[in-house]
Design a protein around this motif. Structure first.
Motif, PDB file in Angstrom:
ATOM      1  N   THR A 174       0.812  -1.216   0.000  1.00 22.24           N
ATOM      2  CA  THR A 174       0.000   0.000   0.000  1.00 22.24           C
ATOM      3  C   THR A 174       0.844   1.264   0.000  1.00 22.24           C
ATOM      4  O   THR A 174       0.370   2.315  -0.409  1.00 22.24           O
ATOM      5  CB  THR A 174      -0.929   0.023   1.227  1.00 22.24           C
ATOM      6  N   GLU A 175       2.072   1.185   0.509  1.00 25.94           N
ATOM      7  CA  GLU A 175       2.974   2.339   0.474  1.00 25.94           C
ATOM      8  C   GLU A 175       4.404   1.857   0.686  1.00 25.94           C
ATOM      9  O   GLU A 175       4.633   0.767   1.182  1.00 25.94           O
ATOM     10  CB  GLU A 175       2.584   3.374   1.529  1.00 25.94           C
ATOM     11  N   ARG A 176       5.352   2.689   0.278  1.00 25.97           N
ATOM     12  CA  ARG A 176       6.755   2.291   0.312  1.00 25.97           C
ATOM     13  C   ARG A 176       7.636   3.192   1.155  1.00 25.97           C
ATOM     14  O   ARG A 176       8.624   2.745   1.722  1.00 25.97           O
ATOM     15  CB  ARG A 176       7.327   2.263  -1.117  1.00 25.97           C
ATOM     16  N   GLU A 177       7.293   4.462   1.208  1.00 23.15           N
ATOM     17  CA  GLU A 177       8.203   5.458   1.780  1.00 23.15           C
ATOM     18  C   GLU A 177       8.629   5.117   3.203  1.00 23.15           C
ATOM     19  O   GLU A 177       9.803   5.226   3.545  1.00 23.15           O
ATOM     20  CB  GLU A 177       7.551   6.842   1.745  1.00 23.15           C
ATOM     21  N   SER A 178       7.685   4.706   4.045  1.00 25.42           N
ATOM     22  CA  SER A 178       8.000   4.480   5.455  1.00 25.42           C
ATOM     23  C   SER A 178       8.879   3.258   5.673  1.00 25.42           C
ATOM     24  O   SER A 178       9.461   3.091   6.749  1.00 25.42           O
ATOM     25  CB  SER A 178       6.714   4.329   6.268  1.00 25.42           C
ATOM     26  N   LEU A 179       8.984   2.398   4.661  1.00 25.03           N
ATOM     27  CA  LEU A 179       9.763   1.169   4.816  1.00 25.03           C
ATOM     28  C   LEU A 179      11.117   1.218   4.106  1.00 25.03           C
ATOM     29  O   LEU A 179      11.895   0.266   4.204  1.00 25.03           O
ATOM     30  CB  LEU A 179       8.957  -0.033   4.299  1.00 25.03           C
ATOM     31  N   LYS A 180      11.400   2.292   3.421  1.00 21.69           N
ATOM     32  CA  LYS A 180      12.684   2.405   2.722  1.00 21.69           C
ATOM     33  C   LYS A 180      13.846   2.273   3.701  1.00 21.69           C
ATOM     34  O   LYS A 180      13.866   2.906   4.752  1.00 21.69           O
ATOM     35  CB  LYS A 180      12.780   3.739   1.987  1.00 21.69           C
ATOM     36  N   GLY A 181      14.786   1.416   3.355  1.00 14.93           N
ATOM     37  CA  GLY A 181      15.976   1.248   4.168  1.00 14.93           C
ATOM     38  C   GLY A 181      15.770   0.437   5.435  1.00 14.93           C
ATOM     39  O   GLY A 181      16.689   0.324   6.253  1.00 14.93           O
ATOM     40  N   LYS A 182      14.593  -0.156   5.615  1.00 17.27           N
ATOM     41  CA  LYS A 182      14.283  -0.899   6.829  1.00 17.27           C
ATOM     42  C   LYS A 182      14.676  -2.371   6.704  1.00 17.27           C
ATOM     43  O   LYS A 182      14.780  -2.917   5.612  1.00 17.27           O
ATOM     44  CB  LYS A 182      12.786  -0.808   7.148  1.00 17.27           C
TER      45      LYS A 182
END
Length: 221
Positions: A174-182
């Motif tokens: 549903t979205e990607r930004e918050s998981l970048k680099g995690k």
């Protein structure tokens, strides 16, 4: 309450003593524990070797047909006994929190159910498992970013090669930004052929610069 509605072991149905929770001491000692995360075993990773890249992967228990683990997972998935999920989550979470490979997890994500199955069952059997692991690892828990977009019932009769080509369409994010680099820990109840994990991973790994690990309640022998 215990007089009229005694708490019983989820494995053998005998009454639990005051200091026992969910599973009696005798049955717990009989559970086929893997110790993969303590032994640096790659048994789980080998199931999907060459298909998706996992940083680490483990399973708490061995699963065999007509065994004690099958009984427990059946009670969890089809009889509404969600306390089993939390019990396994606390157990595995406590163990993973002592290992350096899993202490660096940022977010725990459960394998989702398709909406019709979720409505019918009323719960995702992996939810409490994932929540307890996230608590133990001091990580976030996110059950909204990964979504199952269609039922996989028609996949049962497909071969592994066919599923490899089209299983990714079963899931979306549903979205990607918050998981970048995690560093994401994907959690599920059991790993067998690895098709479900592969389908989820193929979608999650499209997120920029993430690392992906896996933890399940059981691994099929």
């Amino acid at each position: 309450m215990n007089l009229f509605f005694p708490e019983v072991c989820e494995a053998c149905n005998n009454s639990l003593s005051d200091n026992e929770l969910v599973i009696c001491t005798n049955c717990r000692h009989q559970l086929p524990v893997t110790n993969f995360h303590f032994d640096n075993s790659e048994a789980v990773k080998k199931i999907i070797y060459g298909r998706v890249k996992l940083e680490n992967a483990t399973a708490l228990l061995h699963f065999s047909k007509k065994g004690i683990v099958q009984q427990l997972l059946h009670n969890l998935k089809y009889r509404g006994h969600q306390q089993i999920s939390g019990f396994f989550g606390k157990w595995l979470g406590a163990e993973l929190s002592t290992t350096k490979d899993y202490r660096i997890i940022d977010v725990v994500i459960p394998v989702p159910l398709y909406k019709t199955k979720l409505r019918k069952r009323g719960y995702n059997q992996v939810t409490k498992f994932g929540i307890e692991i996230a608590k133990a690892l001091k990580a976030d828990y996110n059950d909204t970013v990964l979504v199952k977009t269609k039922s996989s019932t028609t996949q049962v009769f497909k071969g592994r090669l066919t599923r490899w080509n089209d299983d990714g369409a079963l899931f979306s994010i549903t979205e990607r930004e918050s998981l970048k680099g995690k560093h994401i820990l994907l959690v599920d109840d059991i790993i067998t052929t690895g098709a479900t994990v592969e389908a989820c991973a193929s979608v999650l790994l499209k997120i920029d610069n993430i690392k992906l690990s896996l933890a399940t309640m059981a691994i099929a022998d």
